[in-house]
Design a protein around this motif. Structure first.
Motif, PDB file in Angstrom:
ATOM      1  N   ARG A  15      31.966  36.904  45.103  1.00 37.48           N
ATOM      2  CA  ARG A  15      30.572  36.606  44.765  1.00 37.48           C
ATOM      3  C   ARG A  15      30.491  35.476  43.744  1.00 37.48           C
ATOM      4  NH1 ARG A  15      26.957  41.438  43.337  1.00 37.48           N
ATOM      5  NH2 ARG A  15      25.448  39.778  43.584  1.00 37.48           N
ATOM      6  N   ILE A  16      31.386  35.468  42.772  1.00 36.33           N
ATOM      7  CA  ILE A  16      31.403  34.396  41.769  1.00 36.33           C
ATOM      8  C   ILE A  16      31.766  33.072  42.428  1.00 36.33           C
ATOM      9  CG2 ILE A  16      32.633  33.535  39.727  1.00 36.33           C
ATOM     10  CD1 ILE A  16      32.821  36.475  38.799  1.00 36.33           C
ATOM     11  N   GLU A  17      32.750  33.075  43.330  1.00 32.74           N
ATOM     12  CA  GLU A  17      33.136  31.848  44.027  1.00 32.74           C
ATOM     13  C   GLU A  17      31.989  31.293  44.857  1.00 32.74           C
ATOM     14  OE1 GLU A  17      36.585  33.046  46.226  1.00 32.74           O
ATOM     15  OE2 GLU A  17      37.919  32.695  44.521  1.00 32.74           O
ATOM     16  N   ARG A  18      31.248  32.158  45.523  1.00 31.27           N
ATOM     17  CA  ARG A  18      30.093  31.685  46.298  1.00 31.27           C
ATOM     18  C   ARG A  18      29.022  31.102  45.382  1.00 31.27           C
ATOM     19  NH1 ARG A  18      30.983  36.279  49.836  1.00 31.27           N
ATOM     20  NH2 ARG A  18      29.639  37.480  48.480  1.00 31.27           N
ATOM     21  N   ARG A  19      28.822  31.720  44.230  1.00 26.59           N
ATOM     22  CA  ARG A  19      27.806  31.234  43.297  1.00 26.59           C
ATOM     23  C   ARG A  19      28.114  29.809  42.846  1.00 26.59           C
ATOM     24  NH1 ARG A  19      27.719  33.957  37.774  1.00 26.59           N
ATOM     25  NH2 ARG A  19      27.514  35.816  39.043  1.00 26.59           N
ATOM     26  N   TYR A  20      29.389  29.483  42.666  1.00 28.96           N
ATOM     27  CA  TYR A  20      29.787  28.161  42.191  1.00 28.96           C
ATOM     28  C   TYR A  20      30.308  27.269  43.316  1.00 28.96           C
ATOM     29  CZ  TYR A  20      29.132  30.237  37.652  1.00 28.96           C
ATOM     30  OH  TYR A  20      28.573  30.860  36.568  1.00 28.96           O
ATOM     31  N   ASP A  21      29.998  27.599  44.552  1.00 28.84           N
ATOM     32  CA  ASP A  21      30.406  26.822  45.731  1.00 28.84           C
ATOM     33  C   ASP A  21      31.910  26.584  45.776  1.00 28.84           C
ATOM     34  OD1 ASP A  21      27.817  26.613  46.690  1.00 28.84           O
ATOM     35  OD2 ASP A  21      27.407  24.824  45.485  1.00 28.84           O
ATOM     36  N   LEU A  22      32.689  27.593  45.484  1.00 29.54           N
ATOM     37  CA  LEU A  22      34.137  27.500  45.505  1.00 29.54           C
ATOM     38  C   LEU A  22      34.755  28.446  46.528  1.00 29.54           C
ATOM     39  CD1 LEU A  22      34.738  27.371  41.662  1.00 29.54           C
ATOM     40  CD2 LEU A  22      34.876  25.469  43.270  1.00 29.54           C
ATOM     41  N   ARG A  72      34.812  30.679  33.009  1.00 25.88           N
ATOM     42  CA  ARG A  72      34.247  31.570  31.997  1.00 25.88           C
ATOM     43  C   ARG A  72      33.866  32.898  32.643  1.00 25.88           C
ATOM     44  NH1 ARG A  72      31.574  28.028  29.279  1.00 25.88           N
ATOM     45  NH2 ARG A  72      29.825  27.923  30.715  1.00 25.88           N
ATOM     46  N   ALA A  73      33.235  32.849  33.812  1.00 27.73           N
ATOM     47  CA  ALA A  73      32.866  34.074  34.528  1.00 27.73           C
ATOM     48  C   ALA A  73      34.103  34.844  34.981  1.00 27.73           C
ATOM     49  CB  ALA A  73      31.986  33.735  35.723  1.00 27.73           C
ATOM     50  N   ASN A  74      35.119  34.130  35.450  1.00 28.15           N
ATOM     51  CA  ASN A  74      36.351  34.756  35.912  1.00 28.15           C
ATOM     52  C   ASN A  74      37.067  35.453  34.754  1.00 28.15           C
ATOM     53  OD1 ASN A  74      38.633  35.504  37.281  1.00 28.15           O
ATOM     54  ND2 ASN A  74      39.247  33.446  37.844  1.00 28.15           N
ATOM     55  N   ILE A  75      37.220  34.765  33.626  1.00 24.38           N
ATOM     56  CA  ILE A  75      37.912  35.352  32.476  1.00 24.38           C
ATOM     57  C   ILE A  75      37.119  36.529  31.915  1.00 24.38           C
ATOM     58  CG2 ILE A  75      38.712  34.895  30.124  1.00 24.38           C
ATOM     59  CD1 ILE A  75      40.458  33.696  32.383  1.00 24.38           C
ATOM     60  N   ARG A  76      35.800  36.411  31.864  1.00 26.78           N
ATOM     61  CA  ARG A  76      34.968  37.527  31.383  1.00 26.78           C
ATOM     62  C   ARG A  76      35.172  38.751  32.280  1.00 26.78           C
ATOM     63  NH1 ARG A  76      30.233  35.115  30.276  1.00 26.78           N
ATOM     64  NH2 ARG A  76      29.800  34.913  32.490  1.00 26.78           N
ATOM     65  N   LEU A  77      35.219  38.533  33.593  1.00 27.06           N
ATOM     66  CA  LEU A  77      35.449  39.635  34.524  1.00 27.06           C
ATOM     67  C   LEU A  77      36.825  40.261  34.300  1.00 27.06           C
ATOM     68  CD1 LEU A  77      34.667  41.317  37.030  1.00 27.06           C
ATOM     69  CD2 LEU A  77      35.562  39.442  38.425  1.00 27.06           C
ATOM     70  N   LEU A  78      37.848  39.422  34.172  1.00 25.78           N
ATOM     71  CA  LEU A  78      39.207  39.938  33.950  1.00 25.78           C
ATOM     72  C   LEU A  78      39.315  40.729  32.651  1.00 25.78           C
ATOM     73  CD1 LEU A  78      41.427  36.960  35.118  1.00 25.78           C
ATOM     74  CD2 LEU A  78      41.334  39.244  36.107  1.00 25.78           C
ATOM     75  N   PHE A 120      40.213  46.273  43.904  1.00 25.56           N
ATOM     76  CA  PHE A 120      39.228  46.098  44.968  1.00 25.56           C
ATOM     77  C   PHE A 120      37.908  45.573  44.415  1.00 25.56           C
ATOM     78  CE2 PHE A 120      42.118  48.908  47.281  1.00 25.56           C
ATOM     79  CZ  PHE A 120      42.207  48.215  48.472  1.00 25.56           C
ATOM     80  N   PHE A 121      37.484  46.095  43.250  1.00 29.50           N
ATOM     81  CA  PHE A 121      36.256  45.610  42.638  1.00 29.50           C
ATOM     82  C   PHE A 121      36.391  44.143  42.252  1.00 29.50           C
ATOM     83  CE2 PHE A 121      33.575  44.681  38.979  1.00 29.50           C
ATOM     84  CZ  PHE A 121      32.334  45.018  39.497  1.00 29.50           C
ATOM     85  N   TYR A 122      37.547  43.762  41.679  1.00 26.45           N
ATOM     86  CA  TYR A 122      37.772  42.367  41.305  1.00 26.45           C
ATOM     87  C   TYR A 122      37.678  41.455  42.533  1.00 26.45           C
ATOM     88  CZ  TYR A 122      40.013  38.060  39.880  1.00 26.45           C
ATOM     89  OH  TYR A 122      40.280  36.727  39.653  1.00 26.45           O
ATOM     90  N   ASN A 123      38.292  41.863  43.620  1.00 22.25           N
ATOM     91  CA  ASN A 123      38.260  41.073  44.849  1.00 22.25           C
ATOM     92  C   ASN A 123      36.823  40.871  45.331  1.00 22.25           C
ATOM     93  OD1 ASN A 123      39.388  39.709  47.114  1.00 22.25           O
ATOM     94  ND2 ASN A 123      39.055  41.556  48.319  1.00 22.25           N
ATOM     95  N   MET A 159      23.948  39.031  29.168  1.00 17.96           N
ATOM     96  CA  MET A 159      25.267  38.725  29.690  1.00 17.96           C
ATOM     97  C   MET A 159      25.750  37.380  29.214  1.00 17.96           C
ATOM     98  SD  MET A 159      27.103  40.038  32.494  1.00 17.96           S
ATOM     99  CE  MET A 159      27.320  41.736  32.680  1.00 17.96           C
ATOM    100  N   GLY A 160      24.873  36.595  28.664  1.00 17.65           N
ATOM    101  CA  GLY A 160      25.290  35.279  28.221  1.00 17.65           C
ATOM    102  C   GLY A 160      24.765  34.205  29.140  1.00 17.65           C
ATOM    103  N   GLU A 161      25.103  32.994  28.816  1.00 18.23           N
ATOM    104  CA  GLU A 161      24.625  31.842  29.569  1.00 18.23           C
ATOM    105  C   GLU A 161      25.400  31.698  30.860  1.00 18.23           C
ATOM    106  OE1 GLU A 161      24.849  27.061  29.034  1.00 18.23           O
ATOM    107  OE2 GLU A 161      24.667  28.291  27.244  1.00 18.23           O
ATOM    108  N   GLN A 162      24.671  31.564  31.952  1.00 13.91           N
ATOM    109  CA  GLN A 162      25.300  31.345  33.239  1.00 13.91           C
ATOM    110  C   GLN A 162      24.804  30.030  33.802  1.00 13.91           C
ATOM    111  OE1 GLN A 162      24.629  34.577  35.885  1.00 13.91           O
ATOM    112  NE2 GLN A 162      25.970  35.949  34.796  1.00 13.91           N
ATOM    113  N   VAL A 163      25.735  29.184  34.165  1.00 12.15           N
ATOM    114  CA  VAL A 163      25.391  27.913  34.782  1.00 12.15           C
ATOM    115  C   VAL A 163      25.479  28.109  36.278  1.00 12.15           C
ATOM    116  CG1 VAL A 163      26.032  25.503  35.045  1.00 12.15           C
ATOM    117  CG2 VAL A 163      26.309  26.631  32.834  1.00 12.15           C
ATOM    118  N   GLU A 164      24.337  28.021  36.931  1.00  7.26           N
ATOM    119  CA  GLU A 164      24.316  28.164  38.379  1.00  7.26           C
ATOM    120  C   GLU A 164      24.762  26.859  39.019  1.00  7.26           C
ATOM    121  OE1 GLU A 164      23.634  30.883  40.204  1.00  7.26           O
ATOM    122  OE2 GLU A 164      23.398  32.030  38.382  1.00  7.26           O
ATOM    123  N   ALA A 165      25.432  26.963  40.129  1.00  7.57           N
ATOM    124  CA  ALA A 165      25.866  25.778  40.860  1.00  7.57           C
ATOM    125  C   ALA A 165      24.644  25.115  41.478  1.00  7.57           C
ATOM    126  CB  ALA A 165      26.860  26.165  41.945  1.00  7.57           C
TER     127      ALA A 165
END
Length: 101
Positions: A86-93, A22-28, A78-81, A1-7
């Motif tokens: 989950r992505i926001e929680r991963r990056y404390d956002l 990067r995660a948001n744009i990849r998802l979109l 619905f899937f995006y939401n 999946m590529g490099e992921q920087v964990e918070a």
């Protein structure tokens, strides 16, 4: 999946923000590609081939062109939401609890 920087505590805010976007744009891009394949591919390019199958009394290609792509788009919303939370929680956002205090 590529490099992921964990918070984490040793990650700078700029790195965290870049990784989040990067995660948001990849998802979109992924979800929009799925919708394009369903709406243009199934509704236009493969319509003649899909019309040999029936769904609810209508040819499947016609159904995808008229209804199917809309249903897929709603499911992708619905899937995006679900996924962006989950992505926001991963990056404390995650700001869902901000208004409750």
């Amino acid at each position: 999946m590529g490099e992921q920087v964990e918070a984490s505590e040793d990650t700078s805010p700029g790195d965290k923000a870049r990784a989040y976007w990067r995660a948001n744009i990849r998802l979109l891009v992924t979800l929009m590609a799925i919708w394009f394949v369903v709406s243009f591919g199934a509704g236009v390019l493969l319509r003649d081939w899909l019309d040999q199958f029936m769904l609810g009394g209508y040819p499947l290609g016609f159904w995808f062109a008229q209804q199917g792509s809309i249903y897929v788009f709603i499911a992708l919303i619905f899937f995006y939401n679900w996924r962006i939370h989950r992505i926001e929680r991963r990056y404390d956002l995650d700001d869902d609890d901000e208004g409750n205090g």
